[in-house]
Motif scaffolding. Structure first.
Motif, short mmCIF file in Angstrom:
data_model
loop_
_atom_site.label_atom_id
_atom_site.label_comp_id
_atom_site.label_asym_id
_atom_site.label_seq_id
_atom_site.Cartn_x
_atom_site.Cartn_y
_atom_site.Cartn_z
N ILE A 120 0.88 -42.60 52.04
CA ILE A 120 -0.26 -43.04 51.86
C ILE A 120 -0.38 -44.83 51.61
O ILE A 120 -1.00 -45.18 52.60
N GLU A 121 1.17 -45.14 50.68
CA GLU A 121 1.05 -46.23 50.71
C GLU A 121 2.13 -47.01 51.35
O GLU A 121 2.83 -46.37 52.04
N PRO A 122 1.72 -48.27 52.11
CA PRO A 122 2.48 -48.90 53.06
C PRO A 122 3.87 -49.35 52.16
O PRO A 122 4.04 -49.34 51.08
N GLY A 123 5.22 -49.58 53.05
CA GLY A 123 6.34 -50.22 52.11
C GLY A 123 7.10 -49.43 51.78
O GLY A 123 8.34 -49.16 51.86
N ALA A 124 6.83 -47.80 51.54
CA ALA A 124 7.61 -46.48 51.61
C ALA A 124 8.55 -46.91 52.93
O ALA A 124 7.97 -46.30 53.54
N LYS A 125 9.83 -46.32 52.35
CA LYS A 125 11.24 -45.17 53.02
C LYS A 125 10.95 -44.07 53.90
O LYS A 125 10.43 -43.48 52.92
N ASP A 127 -2.50 -48.00 55.78
CA ASP A 127 -2.40 -48.89 56.99
C ASP A 127 -3.75 -48.79 58.49
O ASP A 127 -3.76 -49.58 59.07
N VAL A 128 -3.66 -47.52 58.73
CA VAL A 128 -4.26 -46.66 59.36
C VAL A 128 -5.76 -46.95 59.17
O VAL A 128 -6.28 -48.13 60.65
N SER A 129 -5.81 -46.77 58.22
CA SER A 129 -7.39 -47.39 57.66
C SER A 129 -7.89 -48.84 57.87
O SER A 129 -8.76 -48.70 58.59
N ALA A 130 -6.88 -49.98 57.39
CA ALA A 130 -6.71 -51.55 57.59
C ALA A 130 -6.48 -51.27 59.20
O ALA A 130 -8.05 -52.26 59.15
N LYS A 177 -11.78 -39.33 57.67
CA LYS A 177 -12.34 -39.70 57.09
C LYS A 177 -12.05 -39.88 55.83
O LYS A 177 -12.36 -40.97 55.84
N TRP A 178 -10.93 -39.46 54.95
CA TRP A 178 -10.88 -39.78 54.24
C TRP A 178 -9.38 -40.66 53.74
O TRP A 178 -9.45 -42.03 53.69
N ILE A 179 -9.01 -41.35 55.26
CA ILE A 179 -7.77 -41.74 55.51
C ILE A 179 -8.36 -43.25 56.31
O ILE A 179 -7.96 -44.55 55.30
N LEU A 180 -9.95 -42.94 56.87
CA LEU A 180 -10.76 -44.47 56.64
C LEU A 180 -11.23 -44.82 55.89
O LEU A 180 -11.17 -46.35 55.25
N ALA A 181 -11.63 -44.39 54.85
CA ALA A 181 -12.67 -44.66 53.88
C ALA A 181 -10.92 -45.98 53.15
O ALA A 181 -11.63 -46.00 51.73
N LEU A 182 -9.85 -44.99 52.80
CA LEU A 182 -8.59 -46.14 51.77
C LEU A 182 -9.12 -47.36 51.73
O LEU A 182 -9.22 -48.23 53.26
#
Length: 131
Positions: free
Chosen positions: A46-51, A65-68, A121-126
Motif C-alpha cells: 500500500i505504502e511507497p518505499g516498502a522493499k 503511487d498508483v492512486s497518485a 476503486k479502493w486503490i484509486l481512493a487512497l
C-alpha cells in the motif's frame, strides 16, 4: 442556553465521524482480505518505499503511487480493472526503474471482475499524502 444545542451538535458530529471511520475500516479490511486472497499483496504494497524480497525494489508499484498517478484521469478505473484481469504489456511499462517486475500477469483466474472493480476503486481512493 445555547450551550446545550452546541453540545448536542458536537455529540452528533462525533457519532457520525466514529460510524464513518468504523465503516471505512471495515471496508478497508474487506478489500485487503480480498487482495490477500487473490495474491495481490505478493507483488504490491500500500505504502511507497516498502522493499520487496531481499531488499530489492518491490515487484509491483505501491497502491498509493498508483492512486497518485491516476488521480483524476477519466476512465482510470476501467483501464486499471482491465490491467488487473488481463495483465500489462512489458514493453509499455510506465513503472520501469521504479519496480523490479516488468509486467503484471493476468489475474482473471485469481479475482472476479466485480472484485477487481472494488479493489481498483479502493486503490484509486487512497490518499498518497496520508500515512
Amino acid at each position: 442556553m445555547h450551550r446545550k444545542p452546541n453540545l448536542l451538535a458536537a455529540a452528533a458530529l462525533a457519532a457520525v465521524t466514529l460510524a464513518t471511520g468504523t465503516a471505512a475500516r471495515a471496508s478497508d479490511d474487506a478489500v485487503l482480505s480480498l487482495a490477500k486472497n487473490a495474491g495481490c499483496m505478493t507483488c504490491h504494497h500500500i505504502e511507497p518505499g516498502a522493499k520487496g524480497p531481499d531488499g530489492l525494489a518491490p515487484i509491483g508499484p505501491a497502491w498509493k503511487d498508483v492512486s497518485a498517478k491516476y488521480k483524476g484521469q477519466k476512465g482510470a478505473d476501467a483501464k486499471l480493472t482491465q490491467t488487473v484481469l488481463a495483465g500489462s504489456n512489458p514493453y509499455e511499462s510506465h513503472w520501469k526503474g521504479k519496480v523490479s517486475g516488468l509486467a503484471m500477469p493476468p489475474n482473471a483466474v485469481a479475482i472476479k471482475e466485480a472484485d477487481a472493480k472494488k479493489l481498483v476503486k479502493w486503490i484509486l481512493a487512497l490518499d498518497a499524502s496520508k500515512k
